[in-house]
Write a protein that holds these residues in place. Structure first.
Motif, PDB file in Angstrom:
ATOM      1  N   HIS A 120       4.896  -2.832  -3.726  1.00 38.91           N
ATOM      2  CA  HIS A 120       4.877  -1.792  -2.700  1.00 38.91           C
ATOM      3  C   HIS A 120       5.180  -0.449  -3.351  1.00 38.91           C
ATOM      4  O   HIS A 120       6.031  -0.366  -4.229  1.00 38.91           O
TER       5      HIS A 120
ATOM      6  N   LEU B 154       5.399 -11.003  -0.154  1.00 41.81           N
ATOM      7  CA  LEU B 154       4.918 -10.529   1.138  1.00 41.81           C
ATOM      8  C   LEU B 154       4.642 -11.691   2.081  1.00 41.81           C
ATOM      9  O   LEU B 154       4.843 -11.592   3.286  1.00 41.81           O
TER      10      LEU B 154
ATOM     11  N   ALA C 244       1.001  -3.550   3.228  1.00 40.22           N
ATOM     12  CA  ALA C 244       2.061  -3.104   2.324  1.00 40.22           C
ATOM     13  C   ALA C 244       1.656  -1.922   1.459  1.00 40.22           C
ATOM     14  O   ALA C 244       2.448  -1.471   0.641  1.00 40.22           O
TER      15      ALA C 244
END
Lengths: 552, 516
Positions: B442, B450, B417
């Motif tokens: 991010h 995530l 990410a």
């Protein structure tokens, strides 16, 4: 993942401390309870609880208990309960229907409006989410003063009459199941039962019709009540007991004294022939320091462990220089293995206590062999000017293009559109063509994907490559040339064996043979299929097993 | 066009100007050979802007057009004067008779009669008319030099008329736009163009044909040496061509696969149809768990088998559920139903692949991953599909512990990410303990969940024959994929609309940023 809405003011009074507007100060401690503060508007706090094994947390009192322990350490719950002063007799008749019951009485300060709201909310949450929609556990609250003990719990004739809570007149149990909304909802739980459960006191007054609803005279508690009777019935022993314990703790936290009730069973029960309810749990877990350090990656520190466990409301002590024993609080029954204890220690200490380490071992990575083959073919196809599609695996049962004898059906589909599992990639590609008549031509489409086959009593997943070519003029040769180019680049020997398949024009359809093995179909698509799929241009297609192109 | 290349229309006009020196619009339109007024306008504008021609003067020319009365005369086939004259010549001599004739417009024939008499064409005696001098007066000439050319679409410059006709026209045109007139005199500004010295040069230079294509013939016979190639307008965007391409979402997943392989993970694959055993039981999810009923999982309507393990594995898992077997656990304390374990379902979570891998002698140390299509009973809407991808896997090692789990999640946060900040939160999964959730920041997408990881419970690993600690992890990348592809609706990931698909692009390397 249960979601609850609680009153910030109520939480503050249970915590014995202020909870400010926005409740920012409890966000982090809530994470330790695996709870997420979703929103805080005015007095309403919305919290999502992630642990499906911690029903004690699904109410404001439970959240308060958890937060209190984090702040100030462990507390006693349901300690020094007096002997049971009342009895509840269970009749044999409920054994096959709804066998287990827990019950207790409670006396305390007059209930505030917030408290009544909270009791009703936790009743619904526990019976709904933990009690599997009242199947394994259902709850009833009553005003104690109107009741004459002993209370009996028996299954009676469906024609028995009582006055249901909230209804204008008395009804028979059958009528309740047919005529009332709540009756209709829970009737399936009593399907096929010879008699229906009924709670009655010794003066003949009906308390309730578990798991459906209470009686009008007795079955209501309101603001100002200070003497309460609580019962939990159900089909699962532990769900019933734990629910009762949680409710007892909730009332105790509001200043009530709990007065146990003796449950007398007709035969034996997991708790014996006679059970003094509520039965607080006292599950014990023991963990050696080597287990703790091997799981956490840090040496076990006895003081830190002791503080951590206390902040999770455990009672703990060392049973040796390298071993800790802990008793879970009475409202928890989710400790199955010492690893549960280790997690609670780690969560209580906070993950900051465990500095991250890179996984230590060197390993060699690789894609799956099928992916290598798939990638090779996808590259060849794009080189041939084809566009890749990615389409759903689920489809309708009779979708045009489905290979005979038919796709595997789903027993519990949500919609007809997704009621079967594709056995060919062609229906999906035909669907794209049908939806894309206005996109510029030519259309050379392909998909590499999985299909499900039902063969010889076994369900098999196969990866296929399928390609369709559509245009104002689209001939067998179009698909054949693409297939030929692929086989040539993969050094695969291609031949065709004429075949019949209703999806293709007769005489323009063949089995694909690679190295003499049949592994797919190719042909000009039959006008009947095109019409059924809503396609206005001719096309040809092939579908072939990916495995035919694997490197041997 | 650049340089001194001339467009064919330009060359036509420029040659004409060279020949005549200078010319006004009407002359050019008549004699230059340009096909129509539109071509003249384009060619003259280009030449003027390029400096190959100039305006030597502007003239204002007057033209005659028909007014409403003129249109009527045209429609009647003649001016009233001419009709009257021919009627008298044909023998109608009585004024009253003429008045009764339907062809004559009462307001006009009186003045027409007067005009004819004044011109000397007719003579009146009392109420009788007779021809005096046939064709006298400007009327016939007017008809021939004004009406007829106008009828055939030509222009009639005032200056091209005889004095008599001109006077007639002028006397019958409105001076101040009032009333219904026979004629209207219109003034048009006409540019007179002349060629410039640069224009002469350009014309000289372009004499000789400019070729379009290089052909095999001219390469063969060498005639390319004498050819000049017309310059192209290179300012235009390229013509679109049809191209083959990979599906954007698959490209995204391909990029994810490469990242995991690069981190030393081996890929696992499995089947769409699974038994409840592998999907749930082997992961220590009790058979009464709420996430296992008909409102969560798709059951297949078939008696065909989806793959049970060997009997001893089944026995061990069953025991573990019931009383913990030898794992040191209390177990779930219920009766395990082997018939339920054998039921065929569509796999609902990627962890099933990890379970199968655990049971088939995985490598220790070992790191495995899978990008698996899973199916959940869910209403299809903008954020839910019945068919979605899960990315998950396992890490096995003799000394694997919670710190490695956190390290692995940290690795994902940075490598997958491109996160600059991340947080670990306590989590709950039925098959791992402890369990951790990863939330990341991010660089483009802000804070988002995530994925998560945990250490497999001994109740999972021991019955399947694994005695080392195992991390199980999973990532949810659909949100990142949707944002990478600019989609607002998850259904677009698997769209059947080719036009929409062609418009979707993805740059996986931008979204799956590596610690910038």
């Amino acid at each position: 993942m249960p979601k609850i809405e609680i009153s910030r003011a109520d939480l503050a009074s249970l915590l014995g401390a202020e909870v400010e507007e926005g409740a920012g100060s409890i966000r982090k401690p809530l994470l330790k309870l695996k709870a997420e503060l979703e929103s805080c508007g005015g007095d309403a706090l919305k919290i999502e609880l992630k642990d499906t094994n911690r029903p004690d947390l699904w109410c404001v009192e439970g959240v308060a208990r958890g937060l209190r322990a984090i702040r100030t350490g462990r507390m006693d719950h349901l300690a020094d309960l007096p002997p049971a002063g009342r009895e509840l007799v269970v009749d044999e008749s409920v054994s096959g229907i709804r066998p287990w019951i827990a019950a207790f009485a409670a006396g305390g300060p007059p209930l505030s409006a917030l408290a009544v709201e909270a009791l009703i909310a936790s009743q619904e949450k526990l019976a709904g989410s933990f009690g599997r929609n009242r199947k394994t556990a259902a709850i009833g609250f009553y005003r104690l003063s109107g009741l004459t003990f002993p209370v009996t719990y028996a299954a009676v004739a469906p024609t028995t009459v009582f006055h249901p809570l909230g209804e204008e007149r008395p009804m028979s149990l059958d009528e309740v199941l047919e005529r009332t909304e709540v009756g209709r909802r829970y009737a399936p739980l009593l399907d096929g039962a010879a008699g229906y459960p009924l709670l009655k006191d010794s003066a003949g007054m009906v308390l309730s019709f578990p798991p459906v609803l209470n009686a009008e005279e007795t079955g209501r508690i309101s603001e100002g009540d200070s003497e309460i009777f609580c019962e939990v019935t159900g089909t699962d022993w532990h769900t019933v007991q734990l629910t009762a314990v949680i409710l007892a703790c909730n009332l105790e936290d509001r200043g009530f004294s709990i007065e146990p009730v003796r449950i007398i069973y007709p035969g034996s029960s997991p708790g014996g022939e006679e059970v003094c309810s509520p039965v607080p749990y006292a599950d014990t877990l023991t963990a050696g320091f080597d287990l703790i350090s091997s799981i956490t990656g840090c040496p076990a520190d006895p003081d830190a462990i002791s503080d951590a466990l206390s902040s999770m409301d455990y009672t703990s002590w060392l049973t040796g220089p390298n071993e800790v024993r802990a008793v879970l609080p009475p409202y928890r029954h989710d400790g199955m293995h010492p690893v549960d204890l280790v997690e609670d220690i780690a969560v209580a200490r906070g993950f900051d206590a465990y500095p991250p380490l890179m996984p230590p071992d060197f390993t060699v990575g690789a894609p799956a062999p099928e992916e290598e083959t798939s990638d090779a073919l996808r590259t060849i196809m794009t080189g041939l000017g084809c566009e890749e599609l990615l389409l759903p695996v689920l489809q309708s049962r009779e979708r045009p293009g489905t290979a005979p004898p038919g796709a595997v059906s789903i027993r519990n589909p949500m919609t007809a559109e997704y009621s079967a599992v594709r056995n060919s990639l062609l229906p999906g590609l035909l669907g794209v063509e049908s939806a894309s008549g206005h996109s510029s031509y030519p259309h050379r489409l392909f998909e590499v994907g999985e299909v499900l086959l039902d063969e010889g009593g076994r369900l098999l997943t196969e990866i296929r490559l399928a390609c369709t070519v559509f245009g104002n003029e689209a001939f067998f040769g179009d698909a054949h040339s693409i297939l030929g180019a692929i086989c040539s680049q993969r050094s695969a020997r291609l031949s065709l064996r004429p075949a019949e398949d209703l999806r293709f024009v007769p005489g323009r359809c063949a089995e694909i043979m690679i190295e003499e093995r049949p592994c797919g179909m190719i042909g000009e698509l039959a006008p009947s299929l095109l019409t059924a799929a809503g396609i206005a241009r001719p096309g040809s297609a092939f579908e072939v097993e990916l495995a035919a192109f694997a490197i041997r | 066009m650049q340089g001194s290349e001339l467009h064919p229309l330009e060359r036509t006009l420029l040659s004409f100007l060279r020949d005549v020196g200078e010319a006004g619009e009407s002359l050019i339109l008549e004699r230059s050979g340009l096909p129509d007024e539109g071509s003249y306008r384009r060619a003259s504008q280009w030449l003027l802007s390029r400096g190959f021609a100039r305006e030597s003067s502007r003239t204002v020319e007057s033209f005659v057009e028909l007014g409403p009365l003129g249109e009527e005369a045209l429609a009647a086939g003649g001016m009233p004067e001419l009709l009257l004259e021919s009627a008298v010549a044909a023998g109608a001599v009585d004024i009253a008779e003429l008045q009764a004739d339907a062809r004559f417009d009462p307001p006009r024939w009186g003045s027409a009669l007067g005009a004819l008499i004044r011109a000397g064409a007719l003579r009146r005696e009392g109420s009788a008319l007779s021809t005096a001098a046939p064709g006298a007066g400007p009327f016939r000439a007017c008809w021939e030099t004004v009406y007829e050319p106008l009828r055939s679409g030509s222009r009639v410059p005032l200056g091209s008329l005889t004095e008599a006709v001109r006077d007639l026209v002028l006397s019958r045109s409105p001076r101040r736009g009032r009333g219904r007139a026979e004629f209207v005199v219109v003034e048009k500004t006409s540019h007179v163009l002349a060629i410039t010295p640069e224009g002469l040069e350009a014309l000289d230079a372009s004499d000789g044909e400019a070729a379009g294509a290089v052909t095999p013939a001219m390469l063969a016979d060498g005639s390319w040496r004498k050819a000049r190639f017309r310059r192209y307008d290179l300012d235009m965007p390229p013509s679109k061509i049809h191209c083959g391409r990979l599906h954007p979402y698959r490209s995204f997943l391909d990029a994810v696969r490469r990242k995991f392989v690069a981190m030393g993970f081996k890929e696992m694959r499995g089947s769409l149809a699974e038994t409840e055993f592998w999907n749930n039981d082997s992961l220590f999810m009790p058979q009464f768990h709420p996430a296992r009923d008909i409102h969560d999982v798709y059951f297949l309507d078939t008696d065909s088998r989806a793959g049970l393990p060997d009997q001893s594995t089944l026995d061990r898992v069953a025991s573990t559920h019931e009383d913990g077997w030898e794992t040191g656990s209390r177990g779930w304390e219920y009766r395990f139903d082997r018939a339920q374990a054998a039921r065929a379902i569509l796999r609902s979570q990627g962890t099933v692949l990890s379970a199968r891998t655990l049971a088939s002698g995985p490598a220790v140390p070992g790191k495995y991953f899978a990008i698996a299509r899973c199916f959940r009973y869910d209403q299809v809407d903008a954020t839910h599909l019945p068919d979605f991808f899960q990315i998950e896997g396992i890490v096995l090692g003799e000394s694997i512990n919670l710190r490695h789990l956190l390290g692995l999640l940290e690795l994902f946060a940075v490598r997958i990410a491109g996160a600059t900040e991340y947080e670990f939160c306590p989590a709950y999964f039925p098959f791992t303990e402890p369990s951790v959730e990863l939330v990341v920041k991010h660089p483009d997408l802000g804070w988002m969940e995530l994925g998560g990881a945990g250490l497999f419970r001994p109740e999972v690993t021991l019955p399947l024959g694994v005695e080392v600690p195992v991390i199980a992890w999973g990532l949810g990348l659909d949100r990142m994929a949707m944002l990478a592809m600019g989609l607002g609706d998850i259904r677009d990931l698997m769209t059947s609309d080719l036009s929409r698909l062609r418009r979707t692009t993805v740059l996986p390397d931008r979204i799956l940023a590596e610690g910038r």
